[in-house]
Motif scaffolding. Structure first.
Motif, short mmCIF file in Angstrom:
data_model
loop_
_atom_site.label_atom_id
_atom_site.label_comp_id
_atom_site.label_asym_id
_atom_site.label_seq_id
_atom_site.Cartn_x
_atom_site.Cartn_y
_atom_site.Cartn_z
N LEU A 200 0.82 -1.20 0.00
CA LEU A 200 0.00 0.00 0.00
C LEU A 200 0.86 1.26 0.00
N ASP A 201 1.91 1.27 0.81
CA ASP A 201 2.78 2.45 0.86
C ASP A 201 3.47 2.68 -0.48
N GLN A 202 3.93 1.61 -1.11
CA GLN A 202 4.60 1.75 -2.41
C GLN A 202 3.64 2.28 -3.47
N VAL A 203 2.42 1.74 -3.49
CA VAL A 203 1.43 2.18 -4.48
C VAL A 203 1.05 3.64 -4.24
N ARG A 204 0.87 4.01 -2.99
CA ARG A 204 0.55 5.41 -2.68
C ARG A 204 1.65 6.34 -3.20
N GLU A 205 2.90 5.98 -2.95
CA GLU A 205 4.01 6.81 -3.37
C GLU A 205 4.12 6.92 -4.88
N LEU A 206 4.00 5.78 -5.57
CA LEU A 206 4.21 5.78 -7.01
C LEU A 206 3.05 6.44 -7.75
N THR A 207 1.82 6.19 -7.34
CA THR A 207 0.69 6.82 -8.02
C THR A 207 0.71 8.33 -7.83
N GLN A 208 1.16 8.79 -6.67
CA GLN A 208 1.27 10.24 -6.46
C GLN A 208 2.31 10.85 -7.39
N ARG A 209 3.44 10.16 -7.56
CA ARG A 209 4.47 10.67 -8.47
C ARG A 209 3.96 10.74 -9.90
N VAL A 210 3.27 9.70 -10.35
CA VAL A 210 2.75 9.68 -11.71
C VAL A 210 1.69 10.76 -11.89
N SER A 211 0.83 10.94 -10.90
CA SER A 211 -0.22 11.95 -10.99
C SER A 211 0.37 13.35 -11.12
N VAL A 212 1.41 13.63 -10.37
CA VAL A 212 2.06 14.94 -10.45
C VAL A 212 2.65 15.16 -11.83
N LYS A 213 3.35 14.14 -12.35
CA LYS A 213 3.94 14.26 -13.68
C LYS A 213 2.86 14.43 -14.75
N ALA A 214 1.75 13.71 -14.62
CA ALA A 214 0.66 13.83 -15.59
C ALA A 214 0.05 15.23 -15.54
N ALA A 215 -0.12 15.77 -14.33
CA ALA A 215 -0.71 17.10 -14.19
C ALA A 215 0.17 18.16 -14.87
N VAL A 216 1.48 17.99 -14.79
CA VAL A 216 2.39 18.91 -15.47
C VAL A 216 2.13 18.91 -16.97
N ASN A 217 1.71 17.74 -17.49
CA ASN A 217 1.39 17.61 -18.92
C ASN A 217 -0.08 17.89 -19.22
N GLY A 218 -0.81 18.41 -18.22
CA GLY A 218 -2.22 18.73 -18.42
C GLY A 218 -3.10 17.52 -18.56
N ARG A 219 -2.72 16.40 -17.91
CA ARG A 219 -3.45 15.15 -18.08
C ARG A 219 -3.78 14.54 -16.72
N LYS A 220 -4.75 13.64 -16.71
CA LYS A 220 -5.11 12.86 -15.53
C LYS A 220 -5.11 11.40 -15.93
N ILE A 221 -4.50 10.55 -15.10
CA ILE A 221 -4.29 9.14 -15.44
C ILE A 221 -4.99 8.25 -14.43
#
Length: 364
Positions: A200-221
């Protein structure tokens, strides 16, 4: 947020505890396997790719012909065909399946396996190529006129496709890879980012990182996590079943001459699973890591072990982190798919409905 359940079929019976049996392409097995998933209430089926295996696209074409509703996910490795051709090929398959196709793009986490098909790019270069490849695919699928391209890996003039995907704007793009360069590609292109069964901790960390990167590109994943559920009527019996599976897996590896644990090779996702295994054989109470440790975590190899209700509740903890897609496959592939349909999937869907109802009431 609804939930989507994905299964996985192969062209013959095999797993970590079953040596391949029957012909390499067993049409009857594929038919029964695909139909079992449809009857069990799965939404989609992944058909994997391997450098020595049958065509995943042809397997899907056959499976789609013997099913009616279930969708599919084609595992596809960029780099072995031109992106302009791949765009037409994938669009054609989406049309012939009636808009039931998604594609999981895998850049490759093993130099050895990539070289079996003549690909000598290193890990980071493969992802750089995938970035350009996906850019071209999406443009071919949505272009209103021919276009030319000159990049680092691909060059062409007046590319055009008469066939477009049945789904608009294009087929769903699933994407995996946990390295930093992979996350950058996912942020630019993926509709759903897929993780293996981490804590759970790993998934929380990784999905947050991907979400931030996607938001920078104007996207939601969206996010998907993969598990190998091991179910029994009591928790004790479920763990006894897990012990038997581990013993069978070790025995089969010994017969195959594999006396040492597997190697993660160039896969960051595999290294993340092994990092979870370093916390112990049981993480977050139900997450079982022994098969990942044994095999080198070169695929989705962690299990959730318990009663159907316990495993459903464990999956709902990931759902609460924003994971709306789960890939579930068993060590007894066909039999487990049926069992999940009877015991696990209904409980998971009911749990999601309960959460949605509570949210609606809270808003009201």
């Amino acid at each position: 947020m609804s939930v989507q359940i994905i299964g996985m079929i192969q062209s013959q019976k095999q797993s970590e505890i079953h040596a391949p049996t029957g012909p390499v392409i067993d049409r009857d097995y594929v038919r029964d396997f695909a139909q079992a998933h449809e009857q069990a209430g799965f939404d989609r089926i992944l058909v994997p790719h391997h450098s020595t295996g049958p065509s995943a696209a042809h397997t899907i074409a056959y499976a789609a012909g013997v099913t009616e509703r279930i969708h599919f996910m084609l595992a596809h490795r960029p780099g072995f065909v031109s992106p302009t051709y791949a765009a037409r090929d994938i669009a054609s398959l989406d049309q012939f399946t009636g808009g039931r196709l998604g594609v999981h793009f895998i850049s490759g986490g093993s130099d050895y396996e990539q070289r079996r098909d003549g690909d000598y790019l290193d890990h980071d270069e493969r992802y750089e190529r995938t970035d350009e490849y996906l850019h071209i695919l999406r443009q071919v699928w949505t272009a209103n006129a021919p276009f030319s391209h000159e990049g680092k890996y691909y060059r062409f003039e007046d590319a055009w496709s008469d066939v477009k995907p049945a789904q608009k704007p294009h087929v769903p793009i699933f994407f995996g890879g946990a390295s930093e360069v992979a996350l950058d590609v996912a942020a630019r292109h993926a509709d759903i980012y897929a993780l293996w069964g981490e804590s759970l901790d790993q998934v929380r960390e990784l999905t947050q990182r991907v979400s931030v990167k996607a938001a920078v590109n104007g996207r939601k994943i969206g996010f998907s996590v993969s598990f190998r559920p091991i179910l029994a009527e009591t928790e004790e019996k479920a763990w006894e079943k897990a012990d038997r599976i581990l013993a069978q897996a070790k025995h089969l590896r010994a017969l195959q001459g594999l006396t040492e644990p597997g190697d993660p090779q160039q896969s960051e996702g595999a290294r993340r699973l092994l990092a979870a295994a370093e916390q112990g054989s049981r993480v977050d109470q139900l997450l079982w890591t022994e098969i990942a440790k044994l095999t080198g975590a070169r695929s989705n190899s962690t299990a959730l072990v318990g009663t159907p209700e316990q495993v459903a509740q464990a999956l709902l903890q990931y759902y609460d982190l924003g994971v709306e897609t789960f890939l579930l496959r068993g060590f007894d592939p066909l039999e487990d798919a049926k069992d999940y349909g009877r015991e696990l999937i209904p409980r998971l869907r009911e749990g999601v409905r309960a959460r949605q109802s509570s949210l609606t009431q809270a808003v009201a």
